[in-house]
Enzyme design. Structure first.
Site, PDB file in Angstrom:
ATOM      1  CE  LYS A 186      35.715  72.906  37.902  1.00 40.44           C
ATOM      2  NZ  LYS A 186      34.798  73.878  37.243  1.00 40.44           N
TER       3      LYS A 186
ATOM      4  CB  SER B 284      36.746  76.937  36.950  1.00 39.43           C
ATOM      5  OG  SER B 284      35.443  76.362  36.999  1.00 39.43           O
TER       6      SER B 284
ATOM      7  CB  SER C  88      33.555  76.803  34.474  1.00 38.14           C
ATOM      8  OG  SER C  88      33.959  78.018  35.038  1.00 38.14           O
TER       9      SER C  88
END
Length: 472
Positions: free
Chosen positions: A73, A149, A173
């Site tokens: 990520k 996220s 997230s």
């Protein structure tokens, strides 16, 4: 490799060990899948293809995931010489000089890192949309959010680009995008995985790192490879009694499960999400567990103020530090409107407010611990709404009230585990009438990922989801 997507990460690693495939052929398959599907999804925003080829050519460690393609990520996970943008224009050209300890552990496990996935600006909303990189689309419905996220990670895994991917979770997230994309996602106990050397903790300990995956065993084996404190860590989770992978397939026994379908923050739970949780409760009862409705109650306003203070102050400090590194003052137009609202709120807090906030979330954690003396697991919907249309959760939504109201629905069940530090997972057991996945959240006691992995594997066996692939 024609059947690349038919295997989870453990399965791919076994093929490498047995000599049936090579790391190069797996990387080629992953890159081919990325080049074919990513243009429609916008999940992978920083390709690292040549970086990956060089790593394979140099020789890979004999770790449990040797040769398996992997994605990071674009938040927290630093690779020297590769941009880490945090989904923010202010960090668009930031190239870290050090490697995150977690990334180093991924490499030692044998993963081949070939790209970074989309995150909203500083991970501040539950969608992967940003002014810097645009919108990530849900592989199961292209006009809906993939969640966030860690939305880029979830979209990439659901689309078959990789079997699992790095993700982070400061308010849901990992679990939110896992729910939106029909994946398994576990947020580990506070301090289970390392945050260094860049920071000692994220958002006052509310942020954690792990992964989204298509199989439960991949998540367990990855946690085995990566857990434990790094040098100088301010604290650490209790070590597991045995490997997490050994819990997958082990009997969970007869668990005492508390069922709650009302959010803690007062956001409305939509009917399909409530139905998903009730359906999961029935499934658990059919497997021999004791399930009863029992709500965990606590004082909401101090909790709300505490989490807002911690996040706001942390975001403000991050932005001010970056502006200082660029040799100038922070400006409102450096960030998206939603980010500026959070940062402005953080600037208005003083040091005593932050100290009180930390005290409040710790007190909430102790209250939850007492509640979980009566139960092994707390079951809720993961989200209070199915995946919403793109744009609604954007930090640049021109209607901030709409964005905030929807955000409350997406974190109304998940954020508590971040504040308390408890492990929690989203399990894909239910699909609504529109074919959208709706996850079920199970929250465990502190340091007890073992029970969650046992239960998750039992649920996976009873209602398999691995073969439920997106169309097209």
């Amino acid at each position: 490799m024609q059947d690349y997507e038919d295997h989870d990460a453990i399965g791919l690693a076994a093929l490498v060990r047995e000599g049936e495939v090579t790391p190069t052929s797996l990387l080629d398959a992953a890159i081919e899948a990325c080049e074919k599907r990513n243009p429609a999804l916008n999940a992978v925003v920083i390709p690292m293809f040549e970086h990956a080829r060089a790593a394979v050519a140099a020789g890979l460690p004999e770790g449990p995931f040797r040769g398996v393609p992997f994605l990071l990520k674009d938040l927290h996970a630093s690779v020297p010489g590769v941009r880490t943008t945090y989904g923010a224009q202010l960090f668009a050209d930031y190239v870290p000089a050090v490697e995150s300890e977690l990334v180093a552990r991924y490499r030692r496990a044998g993963f081949v890192i070939f790209g970074k996935t989309h995150s909203p600006e500083l991970g501040l909303t539950t969608t992967a949309e940003s002014r810097l990189f645009g919108q990530t689309r849900n592989p199961r419905h292209r006009e809906r959010t993939a969640g966030g996220s860690s939305g880029g990670a979830a979209a990439a895994v659901a689309a078959g680009i990789v079997p699992l991917a790095h993700a982070t979770d400061g308010g849901g997230s990992i679990r939110v995008p896992a729910s939106c994309c029909g994946l398994f996602g576990l947020k580990p106990t506070r301090g289970r995985t390392p945050m260094g050397p860049e920071v000692g903790e994220g958002w006052g300990g509310m942020s954690a790192q792990h992964a989204v995956s298509r199989s439960v065993r991949d998540s367990a084996a990855l946690l085995d490879a990566c857990h434990g404190p790094d040098p100088g860590a301010p604290y650490a989770a209790q070590p597991p009694v045995r490997p997490f992978l050994a819990e997958v397939g082990a009997s969970p026994g007869r668990l005492r499960i508390a069922l709650q379908t009302e959010t803690w923050n007062g956001a409305a739970t939509e009917a399909s999400c409530r139905e998903a949780a009730l359906d999961a409760a029935k499934l658990c009862a059919s497997l021999g567990h004791h399930v009863e409705e029992a709500s965990f109650a606590f004082d909401l306003e101090p909790y709300r103020e505490a989490t807002t203070t911690i996040i706001g102050a942390s975001v403000r400090a991050t932005l001010e530090d970056r502006a200082r590194a660029l040799g100038r003052e922070l400006r409102q137009d450096d960030v998206e409107p939603g980010t500026w609202l959070v940062a402005a709120g953080g600037a208005a807090k003083d040091a005593p407010a932050y100290a009180r906030a930390i005290k409040t979330i710790h007190a909430t954690g102790r209250q939850l611990a007492r509640f979980l003396e009566r139960y092994d697991v707390l079951l809720t919907p993961t989200l209070a709404t199915p995946p919403v249309p793109l744009g609604r959760l954007s930090l640049s939504n021109p209607n901030p009230a709409e964005s905030l109201g929807t955000l409350f629905q997406t974190v109304g069940f998940t954020q508590l585990a971040n504040a308390t530090g408890n492990p929690a997972m989203s399990v894909p057991l239910f699909w609504d009438a529109d074919g959208l996945p709706i996850g079920t959240q199970f929250m465990g006691r502190m340091n007890d990922e073992a029970t969650l992995f046992r239960l998750a594997a039992q649920l996976e066996g009873a209602r398999p989801w691995f073969a439920r692939r997106p169309a097209g």
